[in-house]
Design a protein around this motif. Sequence first.
Motif, PDB file in Angstrom:
ATOM      1  N   SER A 124       0.857  -1.181   0.000  1.00 15.89           N
ATOM      2  CA  SER A 124       0.000   0.000   0.000  1.00 15.89           C
ATOM      3  C   SER A 124       0.891   1.228   0.000  1.00 15.89           C
ATOM      4  O   SER A 124       1.766   1.377   0.861  1.00 15.89           O
ATOM      5  CB  SER A 124      -0.909   0.012   1.235  1.00 15.89           C
ATOM      6  N   ASN A 125       0.680   2.122  -0.973  1.00 15.55           N
ATOM      7  CA  ASN A 125       1.599   3.241  -1.193  1.00 15.55           C
ATOM      8  C   ASN A 125       0.828   4.557  -1.278  1.00 15.55           C
ATOM      9  O   ASN A 125       0.270   4.887  -2.331  1.00 15.55           O
ATOM     10  CB  ASN A 125       2.390   3.015  -2.488  1.00 15.55           C
ATOM     11  N   PRO A 126       0.759   5.315  -0.189  1.00 15.39           N
ATOM     12  CA  PRO A 126       0.104   6.626  -0.233  1.00 15.39           C
ATOM     13  C   PRO A 126       0.950   7.634  -1.002  1.00 15.39           C
ATOM     14  O   PRO A 126       2.190   7.555  -1.006  1.00 15.39           O
ATOM     15  CB  PRO A 126      -0.029   7.005   1.237  1.00 15.39           C
ATOM     16  N   VAL A 127       0.284   8.581  -1.654  1.00 15.27           N
ATOM     17  CA  VAL A 127       0.969   9.593  -2.468  1.00 15.27           C
ATOM     18  C   VAL A 127       0.486  10.969  -2.034  1.00 15.27           C
ATOM     19  O   VAL A 127      -0.715  11.248  -2.058  1.00 15.27           O
ATOM     20  CB  VAL A 127       0.696   9.394  -3.973  1.00 15.27           C
ATOM     21  N   GLU A 128       1.416  11.818  -1.641  1.00 17.34           N
ATOM     22  CA  GLU A 128       1.094  13.199  -1.282  1.00 17.34           C
ATOM     23  C   GLU A 128       1.600  14.126  -2.377  1.00 17.34           C
ATOM     24  O   GLU A 128       2.761  14.053  -2.776  1.00 17.34           O
ATOM     25  CB  GLU A 128       1.732  13.564   0.063  1.00 17.34           C
ATOM     26  N   PHE A 129       0.722  15.011  -2.848  1.00 16.17           N
ATOM     27  CA  PHE A 129       1.105  15.947  -3.902  1.00 16.17           C
ATOM     28  C   PHE A 129       1.681  17.250  -3.352  1.00 16.17           C
ATOM     29  O   PHE A 129       2.297  18.020  -4.090  1.00 16.17           O
ATOM     30  CB  PHE A 129      -0.098  16.262  -4.787  1.00 16.17           C
ATOM     31  N   PHE A 130       1.489  17.502  -2.076  1.00 18.07           N
ATOM     32  CA  PHE A 130       2.002  18.736  -1.471  1.00 18.07           C
ATOM     33  C   PHE A 130       3.515  18.625  -1.268  1.00 18.07           C
ATOM     34  O   PHE A 130       4.025  17.600  -0.820  1.00 18.07           O
ATOM     35  CB  PHE A 130       1.319  18.989  -0.125  1.00 18.07           C
ATOM     36  N   ARG A 131       4.237  19.696  -1.642  1.00 22.71           N
ATOM     37  CA  ARG A 131       5.676  19.786  -1.405  1.00 22.71           C
ATOM     38  C   ARG A 131       5.962  21.150  -0.790  1.00 22.71           C
ATOM     39  O   ARG A 131       5.735  22.189  -1.425  1.00 22.71           O
ATOM     40  CB  ARG A 131       6.468  19.631  -2.708  1.00 22.71           C
ATOM     41  N   HIS A 132       6.475  21.135   0.415  1.00 23.13           N
ATOM     42  CA  HIS A 132       6.686  22.416   1.110  1.00 23.13           C
ATOM     43  C   HIS A 132       7.772  23.251   0.459  1.00 23.13           C
ATOM     44  O   HIS A 132       7.798  24.475   0.624  1.00 23.13           O
ATOM     45  CB  HIS A 132       7.027  22.161   2.583  1.00 23.13           C
ATOM     46  N   ASP A 133       8.688  22.604  -0.285  1.00 25.74           N
ATOM     47  CA  ASP A 133       9.795  23.334  -0.893  1.00 25.74           C
ATOM     48  C   ASP A 133       9.560  23.679  -2.355  1.00 25.74           C
ATOM     49  O   ASP A 133      10.442  24.228  -3.021  1.00 25.74           O
ATOM     50  CB  ASP A 133      11.083  22.508  -0.768  1.00 25.74           C
ATOM     51  N   ILE A 134       8.360  23.353  -2.876  1.00 29.01           N
ATOM     52  CA  ILE A 134       8.036  23.658  -4.273  1.00 29.01           C
ATOM     53  C   ILE A 134       6.758  24.498  -4.291  1.00 29.01           C
ATOM     54  O   ILE A 134       5.666  23.975  -4.024  1.00 29.01           O
ATOM     55  CB  ILE A 134       7.859  22.375  -5.095  1.00 29.01           C
ATOM     56  N   PRO A 135       6.844  25.798  -4.582  1.00 26.43           N
ATOM     57  CA  PRO A 135       5.651  26.669  -4.533  1.00 26.43           C
ATOM     58  C   PRO A 135       4.518  26.184  -5.423  1.00 26.43           C
ATOM     59  O   PRO A 135       3.346  26.396  -5.090  1.00 26.43           O
ATOM     60  CB  PRO A 135       6.199  28.026  -5.001  1.00 26.43           C
ATOM     61  N   LEU A 136       4.854  25.550  -6.544  1.00 24.97           N
ATOM     62  CA  LEU A 136       3.813  25.057  -7.446  1.00 24.97           C
ATOM     63  C   LEU A 136       2.915  24.044  -6.757  1.00 24.97           C
ATOM     64  O   LEU A 136       1.691  24.025  -6.988  1.00 24.97           O
ATOM     65  CB  LEU A 136       4.464  24.427  -8.678  1.00 24.97           C
ATOM     66  N   LEU A 137       3.474  23.220  -5.901  1.00 25.33           N
ATOM     67  CA  LEU A 137       2.733  22.129  -5.270  1.00 25.33           C
ATOM     68  C   LEU A 137       2.337  22.522  -3.846  1.00 25.33           C
ATOM     69  O   LEU A 137       2.806  21.952  -2.860  1.00 25.33           O
ATOM     70  CB  LEU A 137       3.573  20.852  -5.275  1.00 25.33           C
ATOM     71  N   ASP A 138       1.447  23.499  -3.759  1.00 26.18           N
ATOM     72  CA  ASP A 138       1.002  23.978  -2.448  1.00 26.18           C
ATOM     73  C   ASP A 138      -0.420  23.523  -2.127  1.00 26.18           C
ATOM     74  O   ASP A 138      -1.075  24.087  -1.260  1.00 26.18           O
ATOM     75  CB  ASP A 138       1.081  25.504  -2.390  1.00 26.18           C
ATOM     76  N   ARG A 139      -0.918  22.502  -2.830  1.00 32.39           N
ATOM     77  CA  ARG A 139      -2.271  22.004  -2.607  1.00 32.39           C
ATOM     78  C   ARG A 139      -2.216  20.625  -1.946  1.00 32.39           C
ATOM     79  O   ARG A 139      -1.243  19.885  -2.101  1.00 32.39           O
ATOM     80  CB  ARG A 139      -3.054  21.931  -3.917  1.00 32.39           C
TER      81      ARG A 139
END
Length: 559
Positions: A281-296
């Motif tokens: 089982s592999n959860p995937v998070e799209f948020f990246r605190h160090d990448i402004p584009l991925l702030d959701r």
Amino acid sequence: MLARHVQRLGRDCIAHWNGSQTLTLNHPVYSCVRWAGHYPWASFPLPVPADSSANWRLPPFFGPWRQFQNCNWQLDNFMQSSCFHLPNPSMKSEGEEPLTKKRRLSGQRDASAPEKETNSSDQKEALCLSVARNEEKHSSKKGTIKRHWEYFCQHSRTMKIVENKETDQSSTESEAKFNFTVMSYNILSQNLLEDNSHLYRHCRQRLLIWTYRFPNILQEIKQLDADVLCLQEVQEDHYRTEIKSSLESLGYHCEYKMRTGRKPDGCAICFKTSKFSLISSNPVEFFRHDIPLLDRDNVGLVLLLQPRFQCKTNAAICIANTHLLYNPRRGDIKLTQLAILLAEIASVAAQQDGTFCPIIICGDFNSVPGSPLYRFIKEGKLNYEGLAIGKVSGQEQFPRGQRILSIPIWPKKLGISQNCVYEIKRQQKEGNAGEKLEAGKLDNAQEIVIASEKVSSKLQHHFKLSSVYSHYFPETGIPEVTTCHSRSAVTVDYIFYSAANDDTAAQPGAEDSCHGGLKLLGRLALLTEKDLWTVNGLPNENNSSDHLPLLAEFRLIER
């Protein structure tokens, strides 16, 4: 002394409620009930009382009794027009950005709602639900959506339509075949429903409470009886207290990934333990605190399942589920989130011989058929040079986001190539100089590839995917619909799968997929927008989400 016909009104009202809920002109009314805002005999609207305390009384009729006596009204109209509404302090009105799904901050309350109402919300909800269920007993089940199964013939491209699901595996082939069903269903988080109440103005309020909605959703899941469930907008507290235990009692094992940040919902994949066992089982998070584009805070979930039947020991199926960002003006975020999901799938589904095991991708992609994002999933490639950011998902006919996508869309430090796979990490120190030299050559080659990708506007992925649904009815060309509310009715939900070579239901371009794969046996037909509005859209009395469940039956084809 009241007029004779007014006395008759009181007797008729009491008889109508079967003596269990007496309604008189000066009798206290429970705090969860308030009138709809006007009376059929009044010549102007009456104000709805803001105070919902237990001592609230029915407001007196305005004007002299003579005016009331001379009004032309009937009891039937009185009962139909005087609707009951739930005073829900968390329901919000339409704001400046009505289509953006914004979550209520934790602990925030409506200033106009008294503290007493908040403390007794459970009691009110239970009472109003009792009233709603009582109404159901006295009225026939109406507004039922009728959907039929579409099955595909094995030796031709013609489609066989049947009214029920009775054409299971024949006895001669059941031992050698592994058939299973997959459902994708956005069940509508209660939190998001309340934060976007303007989307459900067509619904009666009693249909929108969770205690009314969840039994309908659970009943729908029971009836469709899928082997794998991919659910979106699964609210965490409801999952923990009700959903997980209810599904486990039906024979499912559940995996869940909650959205990051303060978002209270997430994605779940549930599978029947009688059909599959869990490999990973592999959860995937799209948020990246160090990448402004991925702030959701959107997420995904990728499972690797092993079928429980006589087959190769390494047989596996990869099931992915996601809910991409809604915002129509941020196509750059949508494409990057999709690339992250595809990279995780490529990592999980990769086999030792360099191929991929069969893949199924479900979810709410917040993109319409034919859009650049949709074409990228199906065709495996996308040249986004000059593509406007607001046109990626095709959600708006006249997109407001006209900024052109940057090249590349996401920065290098994300660690995902333009081929939507995780980049090869630099080789660690090896035991001998020869291995170090070889590792250095690989690193240099990789850096050259990355350097060339920096100026490339082409995205690719390695999967040959088909869509379970065709998105248009072949006889009329009318679009199929997967979601319908007060603002729109479109298709945004999909089931994509890696088709086997002999899959006659696969769309053109999928025939050259890798050896093995999935054969589409059938699907639960979708409906048109017109069909859904005949039952007052979604949600309605029997369908308690603003999305329809998608359901498909597959056969695993071994290599």
